[in-house]
Design an enzyme around this catalytic site. Sequence first.
Site, PDB file in Angstrom:
ATOM      1  N   LYS A  70       0.837  -1.204   0.000  1.00 24.85           N
ATOM      2  CA  LYS A  70       0.000   0.000   0.000  1.00 24.85           C
ATOM      3  C   LYS A  70       0.872   1.255   0.000  1.00 24.85           C
ATOM      4  CE  LYS A  70      -3.903  -2.156   2.421  1.00 24.85           C
ATOM      5  NZ  LYS A  70      -4.673  -2.218   3.693  1.00 24.85           N
ATOM      6  N   SER A  90      -0.805   0.297   6.130  1.00 23.98           N
ATOM      7  CA  SER A  90      -1.180  -0.567   7.243  1.00 23.98           C
ATOM      8  C   SER A  90      -2.187  -1.612   6.771  1.00 23.98           C
ATOM      9  CB  SER A  90      -1.788   0.249   8.395  1.00 23.98           C
ATOM     10  OG  SER A  90      -1.995  -0.554   9.541  1.00 23.98           O
ATOM     11  N   ASP A  91      -2.115  -2.779   7.356  1.00 23.85           N
ATOM     12  CA  ASP A  91      -3.065  -3.842   7.020  1.00 23.85           C
ATOM     13  C   ASP A  91      -3.257  -4.725   8.241  1.00 23.85           C
ATOM     14  OD1 ASP A  91      -4.513  -5.084   4.557  1.00 23.85           O
ATOM     15  OD2 ASP A  91      -3.627  -6.801   5.600  1.00 23.85           O
ATOM     16  N   GLN A  92      -4.456  -5.259   8.364  1.00 25.64           N
ATOM     17  CA  GLN A  92      -4.753  -6.119   9.506  1.00 25.64           C
ATOM     18  C   GLN A  92      -5.352  -7.434   9.033  1.00 25.64           C
ATOM     19  OE1 GLN A  92      -8.132  -5.542  12.494  1.00 25.64           O
ATOM     20  NE2 GLN A  92      -6.396  -4.810  13.695  1.00 25.64           N
ATOM     21  N   ALA A 127      -0.183  -4.941  10.775  1.00 31.13           N
ATOM     22  CA  ALA A 127       1.109  -4.600  10.183  1.00 31.13           C
ATOM     23  C   ALA A 127       1.156  -3.121   9.839  1.00 31.13           C
ATOM     24  CB  ALA A 127       1.357  -5.430   8.938  1.00 31.13           C
TER      25      ALA A 127
END
EC number: 3.6.1.-
Length: 217
Positions: A70, A90-92, A127
């Site tokens: 991203k 950011s990623d979850q 993350a």
Amino acid sequence: MQDSSFSSPATPATPAASRPALILASSSRYRRELLERLRIPFQTTVPAIDETPLAGETPEATALRLAAAKARAVAAALPATAGRTLVIGSDQVATFDGHQIGKPGTHERALAQLQSMRGREVLFHSALSLLDTATGQTDTVDVVTKVRFRDLPDAALDAYLRAEQPYDCAGSAKSEGLGIALLEAIESDDPTALIGLPLIALTRMLLAAGYPLLEAQ
């Protein structure tokens, strides 16, 4: 595609010209609201990437890869005239019984998620990636949160979902809202990680990059 921009009500004393631009590479209103807590100017841009997990990829690897992707996608789309910019990705990914848990999207899928997780522990991999366009360097981290759900009856789960409608949240519960009533315990080094943007890790990264956070207003 630029989504929105935010300027803090209290601008740091450091002259704007000496601060790098800050971009949040996300379409999430939850991440935007979390970043607003830092009272610094930033823009949000929606990254155009495929968020499908790769075959055999662990939840941690998926979250870290997508967070970095991203940030890179947004940085690559910046004009050549753009100055130094810090891009936040950011990623979850939530995981339960070895399977990744996505956003439910509908009431029925959300109820099925909560029914399967009651009385059980779920891991949330949040993350974070910070890319500095001046150096090309990327700082990444995975903040893990352990969440234990209460063993509640179907009627209670259904009532919660109809009250808060958390259909855009992995795990189908908003810990910052009424969803906290569904949880028995939360274990994490960063209380904001579960909401979607680990601010303790982010502020460490920003300070290490020389971004002013705690100067006199």
